[in-house]
Design a protein around this motif. Structure first.
Motif, short mmCIF file in Angstrom:
data_model
loop_
_atom_site.label_atom_id
_atom_site.label_comp_id
_atom_site.label_asym_id
_atom_site.label_seq_id
_atom_site.Cartn_x
_atom_site.Cartn_y
_atom_site.Cartn_z
N GLN A 190 0.84 -1.21 0.00
CA GLN A 190 0.00 0.00 0.00
C GLN A 190 0.87 1.26 0.00
O GLN A 190 0.59 2.22 -0.73
CB GLN A 190 -0.94 0.01 1.22
CG GLN A 190 -2.00 1.12 1.12
CD GLN A 190 -2.73 1.40 2.41
OE1 GLN A 190 -2.38 0.90 3.47
NE2 GLN A 190 -3.77 2.23 2.33
N ILE A 191 1.93 1.26 0.81
CA ILE A 191 2.83 2.43 0.83
C ILE A 191 3.45 2.63 -0.55
O ILE A 191 3.43 3.74 -1.10
CB ILE A 191 3.94 2.24 1.89
CG1 ILE A 191 3.33 2.16 3.30
CG2 ILE A 191 4.96 3.39 1.81
CD1 ILE A 191 4.35 1.88 4.40
N LEU A 192 3.97 1.54 -1.11
CA LEU A 192 4.62 1.66 -2.42
C LEU A 192 3.69 2.26 -3.46
O LEU A 192 4.09 3.14 -4.24
CB LEU A 192 5.09 0.27 -2.89
CG LEU A 192 5.60 0.22 -4.34
CD1 LEU A 192 6.90 1.01 -4.49
CD2 LEU A 192 5.80 -1.23 -4.81
N ILE B 289 7.38 7.97 -0.12
CA ILE B 289 7.64 7.46 1.24
C ILE B 289 8.36 6.12 1.15
O ILE B 289 9.33 5.85 1.87
CB ILE B 289 6.31 7.26 2.02
CG1 ILE B 289 5.58 8.59 2.19
CG2 ILE B 289 6.55 6.59 3.36
CD1 ILE B 289 6.16 9.51 3.21
N TYR B 290 7.90 5.30 0.24
CA TYR B 290 8.53 3.99 0.07
C TYR B 290 10.00 4.17 -0.27
O TYR B 290 10.88 3.49 0.28
CB TYR B 290 7.82 3.22 -1.04
CG TYR B 290 8.30 1.79 -1.19
CD1 TYR B 290 7.74 0.77 -0.41
CD2 TYR B 290 9.30 1.46 -2.09
CE1 TYR B 290 8.18 -0.53 -0.52
CE2 TYR B 290 9.75 0.15 -2.21
CZ TYR B 290 9.18 -0.84 -1.43
OH TYR B 290 9.63 -2.14 -1.54
N ASN C 65 4.33 -6.14 -8.24
CA ASN C 65 4.64 -4.78 -8.69
C ASN C 65 6.15 -4.75 -8.88
O ASN C 65 6.89 -5.06 -7.94
CB ASN C 65 4.20 -3.76 -7.63
CG ASN C 65 4.43 -2.32 -8.08
OD1 ASN C 65 5.46 -2.01 -8.71
ND2 ASN C 65 3.50 -1.44 -7.76
N PRO C 66 6.62 -4.38 -10.06
CA PRO C 66 8.08 -4.42 -10.29
C PRO C 66 8.86 -3.66 -9.22
O PRO C 66 9.96 -4.09 -8.82
CB PRO C 66 8.22 -3.76 -11.67
CG PRO C 66 6.90 -3.98 -12.34
CD PRO C 66 5.88 -3.96 -11.26
N GLY C 67 8.32 -2.56 -8.73
CA GLY C 67 9.03 -1.78 -7.72
C GLY C 67 9.09 -2.46 -6.37
O GLY C 67 9.78 -2.00 -5.46
N PHE C 68 8.37 -3.58 -6.24
CA PHE C 68 8.29 -4.28 -4.95
C PHE C 68 9.28 -5.45 -4.88
O PHE C 68 9.42 -6.08 -3.84
CB PHE C 68 6.86 -4.80 -4.77
CG PHE C 68 6.42 -5.00 -3.34
CD1 PHE C 68 6.59 -4.01 -2.39
CD2 PHE C 68 5.80 -6.18 -2.95
CE1 PHE C 68 6.16 -4.17 -1.08
CE2 PHE C 68 5.37 -6.37 -1.64
CZ PHE C 68 5.55 -5.36 -0.70
#
Lengths: 557, 557
Positions: free
Chosen positions: A169-171, A177-178, A227-230
């Motif tokens: 959720q933050i990402l 913030i992430y 999610n690629p950023g995750f």
């Protein structure tokens, strides 16, 4: 000549306050307790720092409120105990979970950084922050689709309350913030970090809330598919150091000594969770004995010799309760919270007046009036889902149901039906364990609700099990103190500490055969409603929740 | 020179009181009203005469309370109107139904006979006496099994509220009362008997409540199959004389003149039912216009040119509303009763205090707070079955349900959900009529709830229909006065009387497209729950009701 007494301090960080207890390290005798309420309590309507409104289902806290507990409750408990602070050899802590906060590399909460102070995602997400359900849904769907091996360890569903859902959720809602957070840390570990300067994860929350199984987190491949950023979340945003419960995390720093008034250098135990730490506090380290910590919500923990996959449990973690054994956890998201909601929102003036006249609480009055009738005389059945359903349905978009009202239905009957609903919820959980080959032979109650005798008797009758009760008003804090004693070397391990310091009264409540069979009939109705709203037509309450959210966003047409 | 004004008196016998209205016979102008409360109100816990407890679901009245209305409310209304009593040319009455009492051949209620005074079955059974459900079940099952032709005229089910169910209960539970009663008479007919000395049945209750269709009652063969002792019920315990609405039943007796202060010998109209008499009071004698009398419960009546069998309607009766046309009736057993229950049993002190401080009722406060939010923002759906379900499920063992509660749910949100539930119930009824080829193009509201503007708007939005409102505070009493005017010959028939004396404000509330489509979504959830609890799993609530009854009988184990 007797050795001078050694003492340990346990600190239990709850939802609204922290409690410190001073305990004699050899036999667990509790000498004094002190409580300190969080100044910002739970922020669910507005962010305290700015007054800005929060979306539905959010629940935030201010981490500095936790430091205030160290600085106020600990010295107050030591003073009340009348002991020499230098006799304290260790401090242990437990926390609500999954309660997480984003921090910098040195542990500074992002909420303390001026640039992020106005950002809701910079603050502590309390366990009951329920706004990450869509993220949890994706986590579950993807894991199921890919056949991720860890999913069954969580009863088949990861809760929206847990770390990966909150992190995702933050990402996705606040990528800045992430990016800015060096770590997302459990409050249980953050407080230990503040006490001893060591950043490490406890085996308990890493397993139950952080999806750590067999020494590994979910794969980068899986996380990237979410999610690629995750992809690198586990690798980069979680501390790599994991320590077992009862281990010494480090030594009390000078700063923490100044806060607490305790000697610098004493043992600081690895962090723990309020529910899990209560099992050894009740002397429970063996299989078959379910410990229920019954308060605003209920956590059920149980030790097992072997691994079993229980549908709808919260999790099974090796070493999650006591080192070397499997720890099972299940839970009910709303229990005492529901009764409190009812007293605040559903009880008419004459009951308040009557309670005042008799100098008892409204809860006591309702309990007494409700208990006078035979099982089922109210004709009501409720689903205890005011705060969603943690076990066995794992869905926080489920909501409460009350059925069977007539024009003759009275408030104390509804109150009793709510109590019974929570007992039926507990029975459903016990049945899930039994069905998976993990039978429950004894139910051990801890937490604030043990003071309610008719409620406890109702549980015994509904569960058809004898109920033992922890013999401490401060179960979690006592358990934390026991872990402090182990960390300080007073006891060899938590098994020995539980033997020496644990406190329980066995079989205080016995099921009554007549009432048990009457409850069987009501439970059958509960189950039918449970399966309708929770399984067959789960969509119904999701639709209600989604209509509610849209309507709240757009305002009155 | 103008003819001196002629007046008529209408008396409406409600659930808790009677109201008399004095009306100008030519144009329906209401001059004055007076109310008199029944001293014994509704006896549902204890029998007034002895204090003996009554079983669950009973509801009795004392017939002498009705006489007190004649003796108090009528003279008070005439005095308040400031008219010469000798200008009154007729009196008409309407009653709740099916409200029945056992009497001797001369009309003396058995409850007045010393030998029977302590017997609960000797008293008036009020419409909402719901203890004859097992008898209604048997009536329905047997009729369905035998293919009785009249069953479809009642939507496929006879209600436990109706005459044959109540009569069968008397026969089987108190055969001595059954044997002692010369007649079981509708209160609507009994009061006319008291006024003019003539024993006759009105076509309306004989049809809707007494299963009289095409001039016949159920056959002796059928009745004998229910219970051999019941074979001659219709032949022996019901008056053979049936009269159409608007007819003159007889002339006011000297005794009744003494009670009322009205001239002996004036016209007494045939008895009527509070709901049905309201249609002409609103000027409605034509098809397509549903009149809903919304109070503690709601009755829906509609005139039709042709016969249709609507599933779940209460009944269709030729001449049941106006002579020469088919009259349809449907109903919701609990509406205002549910809101009153909630205010008495579910609203916490601060709402009461706030209402007091603002000098408004708690109902008004809850309505105002609830109306401020968008449709669905509360996330709640209720089933409006606190008093069972009359249409379209016809089952008084169904009970209320409230779903969707969270810890954030507030009392005014629940109140609004209850209001909406009753609107959904009305929509389900309108849909049943439309589905059977009896479309509703206009919804006309009467009864006490028309004073609640947000509630009326909610109905318009839920129903997606314009709502017209009767332009009288005393709809039933006005309708009774109109029948008195017809009986006295002032107007040729009720069609002419409705034209001259009826009062309506057209299209006061218009549906809002945005809210209507938002309510469509909530209604879909309502329907799903309706079908689950009401059809697929009807057994669930019957089990709850049966557990409740057993538990209440046997006391606490």
């Amino acid at each position: 000549m007797a050795q001078p007494a050694r003492h340990v301090v346990g600190v239990d960080f709850g939802t609204l306050s922290g409690r410190a207890v001073v305990v004699r390290a050899d036999d667990g005798t509790e000498l004094a307790v002190a409580e300190h309420a969080y100044a910002h309590a739970v922020m669910s309507e507005r962010l305290g720092a700015t007054g800005a409104p929060l979306p539905p289902n959010w629940a935030l806290q201010d981490p500095d409120d936790y430091i205030d507990v160290l600085a106020n409750a600990v010295p107050a408990a030591v003073a009340a105990a009348g002991i020499d602070p230098s006799s304290v050899v260790g401090i242990g802590t437990d926390f609500t979970a999954c309660t997480v906060l984003p921090v910098l590399a040195d542990g500074t909460p992002l909420s303390r950084v001026p640039a992020w102070r106005a950002a809701p995602h910079a603050w502590v997400k309390l366990w009951r922050h329920h706004a990450a359900q869509p993220h949890a849904d994706r986590i579950n769907e993807l894991a199921a689709a890919r056949g991720e091996p860890w999913l069954a360890r969580y009863g088949g569903r990861i809760s929206s309350e847990w770390e990966f859902a909150k992190a995702l959720q933050i990402l996705e809602e606040a990528p800045e913030i992430y990016a800015a957070m060096d770590r997302l840390v459990e409050a249980a570990d953050w407080i230990v970090w503040q006490l001893c300067g060591a950043e490490l994860r406890n085996e308990c929350t890493a397993g139950y809330k952080g999806i750590r199984q067999d020494g590994r987190y979910p794969s980068e491949d899986y996380l990237a598919a979410l999610n690629p950023g995750f992809a690198r979340f586990a690798a980069e945003k979680l501390s790599p150091a994991v320590a077992p419960l009862g281990a010494r995390a480090g030594s009390l720093t000078a700063q923490a000594a100044a806060w607490t008034g305790l000697p610098a250098g004493i043992a600081v135990a690895v962090g723990n969770v309020d529910a899990h730490v209560t099992a050894p506090a009740a002397g429970v380290t063996a299989p078959g004995r379910m410990v229920a910590i019954m308060g605003t919500s209920t956590c059920h923990v149980m030790v097992g010799e072997r691994l079993a996959e229980v549908p709808g449990m919260c999790g099974v973690v090796e070493g999650g309760i006591v080192p070397g054994r499997w720890g099972y956890e299940a839970g009910q998201s709303g229990v005492g919270d529901i009764f409190a909601w009812y007293v605040a929102n559903g009880v008419p003036p004459e009951y308040h007046e009557q309670a005042r006249a008799r100098a008892i609480s409204v809860h006591e009055l309702l309990t007494e009036l409700g208990a006078a009738a035979a099982v089922g005389a109210h004709g009501l059945v409720a689903l205890d889902w005011w705060s969603g359903n943690r076990s066995v349905l794992v869905d926080h978009e489920l909501s409460g149901v009350l059925a069977g009202m007539t024009l003759a239905t009275r408030p104390h009957e509804i109150y009793r039906a709510l109590v019974e609903a929570t007992a039926f919820g507990a029975r459903r959980i016990v049945a899930a364990f039994a069905g998976a080959g993990v039978p429950v032979s004894e139910f051990i109650a801890a937490g604030g609700l043990i003071r309610n005798g008719p409620l406890m008797q109702c549980y015994a009758d509904v569960l058809d099990l004898p109920i033992s009760v922890i013999d401490s008003e401060q179960g979690p804090a006592l358990g934390s103190a026991m872990h402090a004693a182990v960390a300080a070397g007073v006891h060899a391990d938590i098994y020995a500490a539980a033997e020496a310091m644990g406190r329980i009264r066995r079989d205080v409540y016995q099921p009554d055969a007549g009432r048990t069979s009457a409850y069987d009939e009501l439970y059958a109705v509960y189950l039918r409603m449970h399966d309708f709203f929770g399984l067959e037509q789960r969509d119904l309450m999701r639709r209600l929740a989604s209509i509610r959210e849209r309507a709240s966003e757009h305002g009155a047409p």
